[in-house]
Motif scaffolding. Structure first.
Motif, PDB file in Angstrom:
ATOM      1  N   LEU A  20     -17.636 -19.510 -10.405  1.00  0.00           N
ATOM      2  CA  LEU A  20     -18.682 -18.645  -9.846  1.00  0.00           C
ATOM      3  C   LEU A  20     -19.820 -19.475  -9.276  1.00  0.00           C
ATOM      4  N   TYR A  21     -20.204 -20.529  -9.973  1.00  0.00           N
ATOM      5  CA  TYR A  21     -21.289 -21.395  -9.499  1.00  0.00           C
ATOM      6  C   TYR A  21     -20.902 -22.094  -8.197  1.00  0.00           C
ATOM      7  N   LEU A  24     -21.090 -19.636  -5.392  1.00  0.00           N
ATOM      8  CA  LEU A  24     -22.496 -19.359  -5.077  1.00  0.00           C
ATOM      9  C   LEU A  24     -23.106 -20.531  -4.307  1.00  0.00           C
ATOM     10  N   ALA A  27     -21.930 -20.330  -0.793  1.00  0.00           N
ATOM     11  CA  ALA A  27     -22.633 -19.248  -0.102  1.00  0.00           C
ATOM     12  C   ALA A  27     -24.060 -19.647   0.246  1.00  0.00           C
ATOM     13  N   PHE A  28     -24.612 -20.584  -0.513  1.00  0.00           N
ATOM     14  CA  PHE A  28     -25.977 -21.058  -0.241  1.00  0.00           C
ATOM     15  C   PHE A  28     -25.986 -22.099   0.873  1.00  0.00           C
ATOM     16  N   THR A 257     -25.797 -14.714  -0.465  1.00  0.00           N
ATOM     17  CA  THR A 257     -25.773 -14.925  -1.916  1.00  0.00           C
ATOM     18  C   THR A 257     -25.917 -13.602  -2.667  1.00  0.00           C
ATOM     19  N   HIS A 258     -26.758 -12.701  -2.168  1.00  0.00           N
ATOM     20  CA  HIS A 258     -26.890 -11.396  -2.822  1.00  0.00           C
ATOM     21  C   HIS A 258     -25.596 -10.598  -2.701  1.00  0.00           C
ATOM     22  N   LEU A 260     -22.616 -11.839  -2.512  1.00  0.00           N
ATOM     23  CA  LEU A 260     -21.651 -12.447  -3.424  1.00  0.00           C
ATOM     24  C   LEU A 260     -21.889 -11.993  -4.856  1.00  0.00           C
ATOM     25  N   VAL A 261     -23.137 -11.916  -5.260  1.00  0.00           N
ATOM     26  CA  VAL A 261     -23.459 -11.448  -6.611  1.00  0.00           C
ATOM     27  C   VAL A 261     -22.996 -10.004  -6.793  1.00  0.00           C
TER      28      VAL A 261
END
Length: 280
Positions: A20-21, A24, A27-28, A257-258, A260-261
């Protein structure tokens, strides 16, 4: 449901956090390297800010405070740069800068180098100038508002105002049609209300870091601030002035990022209810 089905839901629930990290992180980084230019709604505050500058008559002087620190540069500089593009492209305006933050002059130099005013035909000392860092925060604001040239008779390099056409007719707060402040400090953003809006009714545009917006909202609702923006809205301003920059990249990062969350949350719920339905 079969054991294989139960195992699938369990594996989906137990995706290693490292995965997950990594997702993320991708995605950043990706939108910063390759901006997507994702759709971005333009808020009413951005429109009010833009229209306020657009309606200024030729010859109007604007006082601009670069009152943010190095820590606030990534959030506030893109907004300052976008607004500069608007001011210089419109033309006929006098942009007079000062800094209530000790790092302000250096950060202004960085921003102005990014804008490149010369491509709009703007010249230092004619269309824009920086009068330097003036210590004292509200004391500095009050002093400049009362008598600018008595407070500081030179620009930030120590050159006399007599050498700069832009300073002709500039005396005090009454000489300015608009005040703009970019700051990371609450005493600065509120100080301009007390020292310029309250005594002189100078129209005030304020851009702060996102966490400061709730503190400044009462001033906006009371009409003491014409428009209030967080630096995170720089992408909106860049779209309005049609000069994409760091703000668009930041907006893409926030959006991706939002999103993806949200996907993580949806998948987690699907796995939970799927395992529950299978008797897990």
């Amino acid at each position: 449901m079969s054991k294989e089905g139960k195992g699938l839901w369990r594996r989906l629930e137990d995706v290693p956090r490292e995965v997950l990290y990594i997702l993320l992180l991708i995605a950043f980084i990706l939108p910063m390297l390759i901006p997507f230019g994702l759709p971005l709604p333009i808020s009413s505050e951005v429109k009010v800010w833009y229209d306020t500058i657009e309606k200024l008559p030729a010859g109007s002087a604007i006082m601009i405070d670069f009152g943010y620190s190095g820590g606030g540069e990534p959030e506030l500089a893109p907004m300052a740069v976008a607004v500069y593009h608007h001011i210089f492209r419109k033309g006929g305006l006098k942009a007079i800068m000062m800094s209530t933050a000790i790092e302000g002059v250096l950060l202004w130099e960085k921003a102005i180098a990014e804008v490149k005013p010369e491509k709009y035909g703007a010249k230092y000392g004619v269309d824009y100038i920086h009068i330097g860092y003036i210590a004292g925060t509200e004391i500095a604001m009050a002093a400049v508002g009362k008598d600018l040239k008595a407070t500081t008779p030179t620009d930030y390099k120590g050159v006399s105002f007599d050498q700069f056409p832009i300073m002709e007719g500039i005396k005090d707060a009454g000489s300015f049609a608009l005040l703009i402040c970019y700051t990371t400090a609450g005493d600065t953003s509120e100080g301009w209300v007390r020292q310029w809006y309250t005594p002189y009714r100078t129209p005030y545009l304020c851009s702060v870091i996102a966490m400061m917006v709730p503190t400044m909202l009462p001033y906006r609702k009371a009409g003491q601030i014409v428009a209030l923006l967080s630096g995170a809205q720089a992408g909106e301003m860049e779209l309005v002035v049609k000069v994409p920059g760091r703000g668009i990249k930041s907006s893409d990062v926030i959006t991706v990022t939002h999103a993806l969350v949200v996907v993580f949350v949806i998948l987690g719920n699907i796995a939970y209810y799927g395992r529950k339905a299978s008797g897990g």
